[in-house]
Design an enzyme around this catalytic site. Structure first.
Site, PDB file in Angstrom:
ATOM      1  N   LEU A  26     -24.842   3.012 -47.750  1.00 24.32           N
ATOM      2  CA  LEU A  26     -26.120   2.341 -47.543  1.00 24.32           C
ATOM      3  C   LEU A  26     -26.966   2.262 -48.814  1.00 24.32           C
ATOM      4  CD1 LEU A  26     -27.149   4.099 -44.186  1.00 24.32           C
ATOM      5  CD2 LEU A  26     -26.022   1.890 -44.448  1.00 24.32           C
ATOM      6  N   TYR A  58     -30.357 -10.588 -56.503  1.00 25.99           N
ATOM      7  CA  TYR A  58     -30.051  -9.608 -55.464  1.00 25.99           C
ATOM      8  C   TYR A  58     -28.801 -10.018 -54.687  1.00 25.99           C
ATOM      9  CZ  TYR A  58     -30.511  -6.875 -51.152  1.00 25.99           C
ATOM     10  OH  TYR A  58     -30.278  -6.048 -50.079  1.00 25.99           O
ATOM     11  N   LYS A 104     -25.105  -8.058 -54.287  1.00 24.09           N
ATOM     12  CA  LYS A 104     -24.536  -7.650 -52.998  1.00 24.09           C
ATOM     13  C   LYS A 104     -23.164  -8.297 -52.783  1.00 24.09           C
ATOM     14  CE  LYS A 104     -26.409  -5.201 -50.632  1.00 24.09           C
ATOM     15  NZ  LYS A 104     -26.485  -3.706 -50.672  1.00 24.09           N
TER      16      LYS A 104
END
Length: 378
Positions: free
Chosen positions: A54, A104, A108
């Protein structure tokens, strides 16, 4: 017994997942935080049966930190697992931003590619969850969640900014995210390869204007006593989130007490979906009621003391009686068309909880005073 390692255990989703896993007797938990040294991380990876990854960065000081905090950390995990010769089940949190070419989203997507390569090389089981706009307790306000910001600011009487009230956002509740992760963690294996968002996580689409209005209505619940329609799961989730931001000094609040020679009464909860609840204290020998309703229905529950509840059909003479005591928790239904009363027949104060099927409206009270014993209303 299953050993589960969680990176980003101190983050929003991580804290909620850790809180859930702490109550499972079949799980040994290894919590990894930003301060965890690589040697300690390696030791945890050597023992983990499941890794829930996470950790990540979404509000860095410089764009370069997207790459190092997201893709870079994922690369470190996979490198250490290769060195250890291990291939535990790997559950990775990504973002719907991985579909876009912003800094971002690119970081990811790179993280997803890294774990996909690891799966191809090792045969490891990998599940990637592309999350969207997660909200719930413990999310940091004024950071990356509009729900957290609205809830925090409104709860603290601070202004919020809604530039486009009609703009829609799709929200996912953190408990649903945790449930999806746990479900994936408990899947029987082996399932080699990469699965992106294995099971759809329930979501709710709402405009920013509606979102702000609902949270403002929660803030107004204490003075108005009006609660929303909690048959809607989203309202339950959103209110739970709002309440988690309320200052503890505001958890307690008073009710308006209406007193007369009979005792006192206070309204507690109101809702157009289920009516209202109120409570009264009645002195010994005192009678309340002696009225009937055409549509409104009620329930009486004496919770302390002793009461006598009497009924009479408005077209008949027969009187029906029910004697109740607080220690028995007996509920008495109040049907329409029956004038009714409740008398404190005990030696101490009688406390009664009332439910009415509709909120009292002085413009349409549906209350007609007729004595049960036909000797005049009390």
């Amino acid at each position: 017994m299953k050993t589960v390692l969680i990176t980003g255990a101190g983050g929003f989703v991580g804290r909620n997942l850790v809180a859930r896993l702490k109550h499972r007797e079949d799980v040994t938990l290894i919590a990894v935080h930003r301060e965890t040294a690589e040697a300690e991380l390696r030791d945890g990876l050597a023992r983990a049966d499941v890794i829930v990854h996470l950790a990540g960065v979404n509000r860095p000081e410089t764009p370069d930190e997207f790459e190092t905090g997201n893709a870079g950390y994922t690369e470190t995990l996979c490198r250490l697992l290769r060195e250890l010769g291990r291939r535990p089940r790997l559950i990775v949190s990504s973002s719907i931003q991985a579909e876009f070419d912003n800094p971002y989203g690119l970081s990811k997507r790179r993280s997803e590619e890294i774990v996909a390569q690891f799966a191809r090389e090792t045969g490891a089981e990998v599940a990637v969850f592309r999350l969207k706009n997660v909200f719930g307790k413990w999310c940091r306000p004024n950071y990356n969640s509009v729900v957290a910001t609205f809830c925090h600011n409104i709860a603290h009487d601070l202004p919020i900014q809604v530039n486009d009230p009609d703009r829609a956002v799709e929200l996912v509740f953190v408990d649903d995210v945790v449930a999806a992760i746990l479900n994936e963690m408990d899947q029987p294996g082996p399932r080699a390869g990469v699965i992106v968002t294995p099971d759809p996580i329930p979501s709710h689409t709402i405009s920013l204007g509606d979102l702000a209005d609902r949270i403002r209505s929660f803030h107004a619940m204490q003075p108005t006593l009006r609660v929303p329609d909690f048959s809607l799961r989203f309202n339950q989730q959103l209110y739970a989130t709002y309440l988690s931001y309320v200052d503890p000094r505001r958890w307690e609040y008073g009710l308006e007490i209406k007193s007369d020679n009979r005792g006192n009464l206070a309204e507690f909860i109101k809702s157009p979906w289920f009516g209202q609840i109120f409570i009264s204290r009645t002195h010994p020998g005192i009678t309340r009621g002696n009225h009937f309703h055409h549509t409104k229905t009620e329930k009486f529950l004496v919770i302390a003391g002793e009461g006598l509840i009497k009924f009479r059909h408005v077209e008949r003479d027969e009187v029906i009686e029910h004697r109740v005591r607080g220690e028995d928790y007996r509920v008495v239904e109040i049907p329409p068309g029956y004038t009714h009363s409740i008398t404190n027949v005990g030696a101490t104060e009688m406390i009664t909880l009332f439910w009415a099927s509709e909120i009292f409206d002085p413009e349409r009270p549906d209350t007609y005073f007729v004595s049960v014993d036909q000797r005049g209303a009390s």
